[in-house]
Write a protein that holds these residues in place. Structure first.
Motif, short mmCIF file in Angstrom:
data_model
loop_
_atom_site.label_atom_id
_atom_site.label_comp_id
_atom_site.label_asym_id
_atom_site.label_seq_id
_atom_site.Cartn_x
_atom_site.Cartn_y
_atom_site.Cartn_z
N ASP A 106 0.84 -1.19 0.00
CA ASP A 106 0.00 0.00 0.00
C ASP A 106 0.88 1.24 0.00
N TYR A 139 4.26 0.67 2.19
CA TYR A 139 4.58 -0.39 3.14
C TYR A 139 4.03 -1.70 2.61
N GLU A 177 -10.02 3.92 4.41
CA GLU A 177 -9.17 4.66 3.49
C GLU A 177 -9.68 4.41 2.07
N GLU A 179 -9.31 4.19 -1.62
CA GLU A 179 -8.15 3.95 -2.50
C GLU A 179 -8.57 3.24 -3.78
N ASP A 211 -8.78 0.40 2.68
CA ASP A 211 -7.72 -0.01 3.61
C ASP A 211 -8.18 0.36 5.02
N LYS A 231 -3.56 -2.10 10.51
CA LYS A 231 -4.12 -2.20 9.17
C LYS A 231 -4.25 -3.63 8.66
N GLY A 329 -2.86 4.34 -1.83
CA GLY A 329 -2.88 5.18 -0.64
C GLY A 329 -4.18 5.97 -0.64
N THR A 330 -4.57 6.43 0.54
CA THR A 330 -5.82 7.19 0.70
C THR A 330 -5.82 8.39 -0.24
MN MN Z 1 -3.80 2.92 2.94
#
Ligand code: MN
Length: 396
Positions: A106, A139, A177, A179, A211, A231, A329-330
Motif C-alpha cells: 500500500d 509499506y 481509506e 483507495e 484499507d 491495518k 494510498g488514501t
Molecule cells: Mn492505505
C-alpha cells in the motif's frame, strides 16, 4: 451490490450459483457471462481455455499483456452480439474474490492526505517527511486478509492509548481509506526492475479498495517500522476487476513534478494518472439509507501515479508475481469534504460530522461503508465495482 456495466467496461469477476464451484465471468449490463463455459464449449478461441477455467484470474494474469488484449478484443466483439450467451443476472449469483492475492503493498501517494495526517500525527513537525516528494512511499501489507466486497469486518483489538495509559482492547478509532487498487500480472524475475515504460505490460486492472485502519493502534505502533496490526486485519476490494484498457480515454498527465524533479526511473512522458470520480458513502448502524460523506477526483488527489508506483516497487530488483496487488494510498483532495478517511473528515476525531441524523467521528459497530468509483467519458460513465463492508463487534 448490482452494477450496470456498459459494454465498454467488461470487467472480470468470479461468481457462483447455489452449490456450484466459482467460475470466471465478465460483467455486462446487470448480468454476468460465464467465461468458463464459453471457453470449454469453444465459443472463445483467442486464448487457451485453461486460462479461464480455474475459478480465478491468476492464470490469465500470468499469461501477460498480449493474451489480455486478445481476450478483451474477442469479448468486445462477441459479448454485444450475444454469441457468448445472455449470462445470469448478478442478483442471482454470489461474487467471490476474483483472484488469489499474491503480495500486497500500500502506497501513500496523495499529498493532501499525507499532509493532513502528518499534521494530525506529528503536530510539531513538517507535515511531509523529507523523502515524500522524492519517491512513492509505501509499506508491505497482508495479502491473506484481503477480502471481497460485502465481507463483514470484525472490529480489531490491540494496544492503544486511552487518556495517556496503554490499554489492550477493541479499537476506539476504526477508520476507512478510500483507495484504488492495481492488480498485477506478467511476472518478472528477481534482479530485473520493471522499467516505467513497460508498466502497461504488468498493470492488468483496477479495483476499488478500502484499507480499513485502526488509528489508535496505528498511532502507538507505527514508529519506527510503519503500519502493522493497525491495518493488517482486513483490506476490502471490489468483486469486479476493470481492465486498464477500459480506462484509456481517462488517462491524463496529473500534477507536474518539478520540486524536486523525480529520479530518471520515475519519469515518463506517458500519461499515467487515471481520472476517476470517487465517493465515500456511509449507512449508519440501525438505518436503511446510505449517505454520501465525501467525494474526490483521483487526479486531484494523487501526486504519484501507478506506473511510478510499480517502477519504485521493483527498482531494487524485487520480482512481481501474478496476483500482486498495490493500493494508491488514501485519496484526499484539498477541501474537507474531499477527505478519503474519517480521521480527516472529523479533524482527528475532534469535530464530529453528521450522517443520516447521527454524529460520527470514527466507525460504530453496525456502520456500513461503501466506496464508489467511475470514469466519466464522452460515451458515458464506466463504473468500477463498489466495495462495501459492515463493522461487526470485536470478539475478545
Ligand atoms: Mn492505505
Amino acid at each position: 451490490m448490482i452494477v450496470d456495466f456498459p459494454t465498454a467496461a467488461l470487467p472480470y469477476g468470479v461468481f457462483s450459483q447455489e452449490h456450484r464451484r466459482p467460475r470466471l465471468g465478465v460483467g455486462v449490463g446487470t448480468r454476468i457471462i460465464d467465461l468458463d463455459q464459453a471457453a470449454t464449449t469453444g465459443r472463445l478461441t483467442s486464448v487457451d481455455p485453461s486460462l479461464l477455467t480455474t475459478g480465478r484470474l491468476n492464470e490469465l494474469l500470468a499469461a501477460g499483456r498480449p493474451t489480455w488484449e486478445a481476450l478483451r478484443s474477442e469479448l468486445l466483439a462477441k459479448v454485444p452480439t450475444g454469441e457468448l450467451g445472455d449470462g445470469r443476472e448478478q442478483s442471482g449469483v454470489n461474487m467471490h474474490l476474483a483472484w488469489e492475492v499474491a503480495d500486497y503493498v500500500d502506497f501513500y501517494s496523495s499529498r493532501h492526505h499525507a499532509e493532513n495526517l502528518g499534521r494530525l500525527f506529528r503536530p510539531n513537525a513538517k507535515p511531509l517527511m523529507p523523502n515524500w516528494l522524492h519517491m512513492p512511499v509505501g509499506y508491505h501489507g497482508r495479502a491473506g486478509t484481503v477480502v471481497v466486497d460485502g465481507t463483514p469486518v470484525v472490529r480489531p483489538s490491540g494496544q492503544h492509548a486511552v487518556d495517556g495509559t496503554i490499554v489492550f482492547g477493541p479499537t476506539n478509532r476504526l477508520d476507512i481509506e478510500l483507495e484504488i487498487g492495481f492488480v498485477l500480472g506478467g511476472p518478472t524475475v528477481a534482479g530485473s526492475p520493471v522499467q516505467i515504460g513497460d508498466a502497461a505490460d504488468h498493470l492488468f486492472g483496477v479495483v476499488m479498495l478500502n484499507d480499513w485502519s485502526a488509528r489508535d493502534i496505528q498511532a502507538w505502533e507505527y514508529q519506527p517500522l510503519g503500519p502493522f496490526l493497525g491495518k493488517s486485519f482486513a483490506t476490502s476490494v471490489s468483486a469486479w476487476v476493470l481492465p486498464l484498457q477500459a480506462l484509456e480515454s481517462v488517462r491524463v498527465a496529473g500534477v507536474e513534478q518539478t520540486d524536486p524533479v523525480p529520479k530518471d526511473y520515475l519519469q515518463s512522458d506517458t500519461p499515467w494518472h487515471l481520472e476517476l470520480q470517487l465517493e465515500v458513502w456511509m449507512r449508519p448502524a440501525g438505518t436503511e439509507e446510505a449517505t454520501k460523506i465525501a467525494a474526490v477526483s483521483s487526479v486531484e488527489g494523487l501526486y504519484w501515479n501507478a506506473a511510478q508506483q510499480l517502477a519504485h516497487l521493483t527498482v531494487n530488483g524485487a520480482s512481481i508475481r501474478e496476483g500482486d496487488l498495490f493500493g494508491t494510498g488514501t485519496i484526499s483532495g484539498p477541501e474537507p469534504e474531499q477527505a478519503g478517511s474519517l480521521i480527516e473528515l472529523s479533524m482527528g476525531g475532534t469535530q464530529p460530522f453528521q450522517v443520516g441524523g447521527q454524529d460520527r467521528t470514527f466507525l460504530n459497530d453496525g456502520d456500513e461503508i461503501i466506496l464508489f468509483g467511475k470514469a466519466v467519458t464522452e460515451h458515458g460513465d464506466i463504473p468500477l465495482g463498489p466495495v462495501s463492508g459492515v463493522i461487526q463487534p470485536g470478539r475478545h
